[in-house]
Design an enzyme around this catalytic site. Structure first.
Site, PDB file in Angstrom:
ATOM      1  N   LYS A  18       0.840  -1.209   0.000  1.00 47.75           N
ATOM      2  CA  LYS A  18       0.000   0.000   0.000  1.00 47.75           C
ATOM      3  C   LYS A  18       0.877   1.261   0.000  1.00 47.75           C
ATOM      4  CE  LYS A  18      -2.113  -0.882   3.894  1.00 47.75           C
ATOM      5  NZ  LYS A  18      -1.497  -2.184   4.244  1.00 47.75           N
ATOM      6  N   ARG A  92     -10.028   0.770   8.138  1.00 45.81           N
ATOM      7  CA  ARG A  92      -9.637  -0.625   8.359  1.00 45.81           C
ATOM      8  C   ARG A  92     -10.823  -1.446   8.865  1.00 45.81           C
ATOM      9  NH1 ARG A  92      -4.477   0.318   8.528  1.00 45.81           N
ATOM     10  NH2 ARG A  92      -2.916  -1.088   9.281  1.00 45.81           N
ATOM     11  N   ARG A 126      11.631  -5.359   5.749  1.00 48.49           N
ATOM     12  CA  ARG A 126      11.281  -3.936   5.644  1.00 48.49           C
ATOM     13  C   ARG A 126      12.020  -3.092   6.684  1.00 48.49           C
ATOM     14  NH1 ARG A 126       5.145  -1.898   5.636  1.00 48.49           N
ATOM     15  NH2 ARG A 126       5.053  -2.856   7.697  1.00 48.49           N
ATOM     16  N   ARG A 159      10.481  -1.852  12.292  1.00 46.03           N
ATOM     17  CA  ARG A 159       9.338  -1.650  13.178  1.00 46.03           C
ATOM     18  C   ARG A 159       9.144  -2.844  14.103  1.00 46.03           C
ATOM     19  NH1 ARG A 159       4.608  -0.026   9.104  1.00 46.03           N
ATOM     20  NH2 ARG A 159       3.488  -1.247  10.650  1.00 46.03           N
ATOM     21  N   ARG A 170      -1.189  -9.526  13.211  1.00 45.58           N
ATOM     22  CA  ARG A 170      -1.692  -8.423  12.370  1.00 45.58           C
ATOM     23  C   ARG A 170      -2.423  -8.936  11.151  1.00 45.58           C
ATOM     24  NH1 ARG A 170       3.505  -5.615  11.056  1.00 45.58           N
ATOM     25  NH2 ARG A 170       2.408  -4.142   9.769  1.00 45.58           N
TER      26      ARG A 170
HETATM   27  N1  LIG Z   1      -7.229   2.502  10.426  1.00 44.09           N
HETATM   28  C1  LIG Z   1      -6.635   1.968  11.512  1.00 44.09           C
HETATM   29  N2  LIG Z   1      -7.391   1.427  12.511  1.00 44.09           N
HETATM   30  C2  LIG Z   1      -6.822   0.902  13.605  1.00 44.09           C
HETATM   31  N3  LIG Z   1      -5.506   0.830  13.784  1.00 44.09           N
HETATM   32  C3  LIG Z   1      -4.702   1.347  12.841  1.00 44.09           C
HETATM   33  C4  LIG Z   1      -5.229   1.947  11.654  1.00 44.09           C
HETATM   34  N4  LIG Z   1      -4.204   2.355  10.891  1.00 44.09           N
HETATM   35  C5  LIG Z   1      -3.090   2.036  11.553  1.00 44.09           C
HETATM   36  N5  LIG Z   1      -3.377   1.417  12.722  1.00 44.09           N
HETATM   37  C6  LIG Z   1      -2.424   0.890  13.720  1.00 44.09           C
HETATM   38  C7  LIG Z   1      -2.386  -0.627  13.744  1.00 44.09           C
HETATM   39  C8  LIG Z   1      -1.302  -0.964  12.735  1.00 44.09           C
HETATM   40  O1  LIG Z   1      -0.716  -2.220  12.907  1.00 44.09           O
HETATM   41  C9  LIG Z   1      -0.306   0.147  13.004  1.00 44.09           C
HETATM   42  C10 LIG Z   1       0.577   0.491  11.859  1.00 44.09           C
HETATM   43  O2  LIG Z   1      -0.230   0.895  10.773  1.00 44.09           O
HETATM   44  P1  LIG Z   1       0.300   0.810   9.289  1.00 44.09           P
HETATM   45  O3  LIG Z   1       1.563   1.569   9.139  1.00 44.09           O
HETATM   46  O4  LIG Z   1      -0.823   1.108   8.371  1.00 44.09           O
HETATM   47  O5  LIG Z   1       0.732  -0.662   9.303  1.00 44.09           O
HETATM   48  P2  LIG Z   1       0.023  -1.973   8.908  1.00 44.09           P
HETATM   49  O6  LIG Z   1      -0.218  -2.770  10.136  1.00 44.09           O
HETATM   50  O7  LIG Z   1      -1.034  -1.925   7.872  1.00 44.09           O
HETATM   51  O8  LIG Z   1       1.205  -2.457   8.249  1.00 44.09           O
HETATM   52  P3  LIG Z   1       1.650  -1.895   6.939  1.00 44.09           P
HETATM   53  O9  LIG Z   1       2.293  -0.570   6.908  1.00 44.09           O
HETATM   54  O10 LIG Z   1       2.594  -2.967   6.810  1.00 44.09           O
HETATM   55  O11 LIG Z   1       0.420  -1.974   6.082  1.00 44.09           O
HETATM   56  O12 LIG Z   1      -1.122   1.286  13.352  1.00 44.09           O
HETATM   57  N1  LIG Z   2      10.308  -8.117  -2.684  1.00 42.57           N
HETATM   58  C1  LIG Z   2       9.371  -7.180  -2.852  1.00 42.57           C
HETATM   59  N2  LIG Z   2       9.178  -6.277  -1.885  1.00 42.57           N
HETATM   60  C2  LIG Z   2       8.226  -5.330  -2.094  1.00 42.57           C
HETATM   61  C3  LIG Z   2       7.438  -5.271  -3.266  1.00 42.57           C
HETATM   62  N3  LIG Z   2       6.577  -4.218  -3.149  1.00 42.57           N
HETATM   63  C4  LIG Z   2       6.828  -3.662  -1.953  1.00 42.57           C
HETATM   64  N4  LIG Z   2       7.838  -4.308  -1.317  1.00 42.57           N
HETATM   65  C5  LIG Z   2       8.431  -4.072   0.003  1.00 42.57           C
HETATM   66  O1  LIG Z   2       7.606  -4.763   0.934  1.00 42.57           O
HETATM   67  C6  LIG Z   2       7.489  -4.029   2.153  1.00 42.57           C
HETATM   68  C7  LIG Z   2       6.018  -3.704   2.395  1.00 42.57           C
HETATM   69  O2  LIG Z   2       5.594  -2.754   1.447  1.00 42.57           O
HETATM   70  P1  LIG Z   2       4.770  -1.464   1.929  1.00 42.57           P
HETATM   71  O3  LIG Z   2       4.604  -0.585   0.735  1.00 42.57           O
HETATM   72  O4  LIG Z   2       5.378  -0.886   3.151  1.00 42.57           O
HETATM   73  O5  LIG Z   2       3.366  -2.194   2.249  1.00 42.57           O
HETATM   74  P2  LIG Z   2       2.165  -1.815   3.221  1.00 42.57           P
HETATM   75  O6  LIG Z   2       2.487  -2.476   4.509  1.00 42.57           O
HETATM   76  O7  LIG Z   2       0.965  -2.415   2.578  1.00 42.57           O
HETATM   77  O8  LIG Z   2       2.123  -0.314   3.303  1.00 42.57           O
HETATM   78  C8  LIG Z   2       8.382  -2.792   1.977  1.00 42.57           C
HETATM   79  O9  LIG Z   2       9.645  -3.090   2.536  1.00 42.57           O
HETATM   80  C9  LIG Z   2       8.459  -2.617   0.460  1.00 42.57           C
HETATM   81  O10 LIG Z   2       9.660  -1.966   0.073  1.00 42.57           O
HETATM   82  C10 LIG Z   2       7.677  -6.263  -4.284  1.00 42.57           C
HETATM   83  O11 LIG Z   2       7.041  -6.300  -5.335  1.00 42.57           O
HETATM   84  N5  LIG Z   2       8.633  -7.187  -4.025  1.00 42.57           N
END
Ligand SMILES: Nc1ncnc2c1ncn2[C@H]1C[C@H](O)[C@@H](COP(=O)(O)OP(=O)(O)OP(=O)(O)O)O1
Ligand SMILES: Nc1nc2c(ncn2[C@@H]2O[C@H](COP(=O)(O)OP(=O)(O)O)[C@@H](O)[C@H]2O)c(=O)[nH]1
Length: 223
Positions: A18, A92, A126, A159, A170
């Protein structure tokens, strides 16, 4: 092309790309990329009231309560009323989607469908620059110097919630909470799902979709 301001959301489990996709969209189309996780981490660093409350949830890989994240996001969206925006990580849950409904009509929802094994591998590789939210991956997009942010020269961190135990929790929570949100947007006809294991392969389709709504900043497709 419509002159209306774009209201878009990117959905997908942790690690689905994302942040990466939003960053590319923001650069290519000049949209504001608003990440809920980034705002929460900023609050935690600033030790604000929201930050102190949110910290305990994030450390356990849990979602923060709906009313907390909703008030954070509503405040940020109020500041961006006159710009195109793209939400990353919000809504979410169904309660959050309903809160968003009260302030806007979404034009576009991009849903990233990525296999579980791929998500696990990506998250363990990451690294982020906490101050800016810049995201690296030791294989996919490594920094120029190991462990150092390309722009500021400051150290990168991993993180706490990207550690394996928190990741499994998660992913499970995401699935439960996201299902009704995906159903809602599907029923409205605004949901566009993209499946795959590589962001670079998904990206051209996302680019074409967003191009049908907003004019790119650069004439050539960014990659
Ligand atoms: N909309 C939301 N509702 C509840 N908790 C949230 C929301 N957005 C973020 N958080 C909290 C819980 C998430 O684990 C944490 C980190 O968010 P975020 O950076 O979006 O990571 P994520 O858990 O989706 O992982 P990622 O960045 O890998 O998508 O913050
Ligand atoms: N190997 C690989 N890593 C990726 C790809 N796309 C994103 N990433 C990496 O995967 C991790 C998660 O991506 P991120 O954009 O932070 O995803 P989010 O958690 O959905 O916001 C980061 O370290 C990115 O750099 C891909 O196509 N291949």
């Amino acid at each position: 092309m419509a002159s209306k301001l774009l209201r878009a959301v990117v959905l997908g489990p942790p690690g689905s790309g994302k942040g990466t996709v939003c960053q590319r969209i923001a650069e290519s189309f000049g949209l504001q990329h608003l990440s809920s996780g980034h705002f929460l981490r900023e609050n935690i660093r600033a030790k604000s009231e929201v930050g102190v409350l949110a910290k305990q949830y994030l450390e356990q890989g849990l979602l923060v309560p709906d009313h907390v994240i909703t008030s954070v996001m509503m405040m940020e969206l109020e500041k961006k009323q006159s710009q195109h925006w793209l939400l990353d990580g919000f809504p979410r849950t169904l309660v959050q989607a309903e809160a968003l409904d009260r302030i806007c009509d979404l034009d576009l929802v991009i849903n990233l469908n990525i296999p579980f094994e791929t998500l696990k591998d990506r998250l363990s590789a990451r690294w982020i620059h906490p101050a800016s939210g810049r995201v690296y991956n030791m294989e996919f997009n490594p920094p120029d110097v190991h462990g150092i942010d390309d722009i500021t020269g400051e150290p990168l961190i991993q993180r706490e919630d990207d550690k394996p135990d928190a990741v499994a929790v998660r992913l499970r929570k995401y699935k439960e909470a996201a299902k009704p949100v995906i159903e809602l947007y599907k029923s409205r006809g605004v949901l566009h799902s993209f499946s795959g294991t590589e962001t670079n392969k998904i990206w051209p389709y996302v680019y074409t979709l967003v191009s049908s709504k907003v004019r790119p900043v650069h004439s050539k497709e960014a990659n």
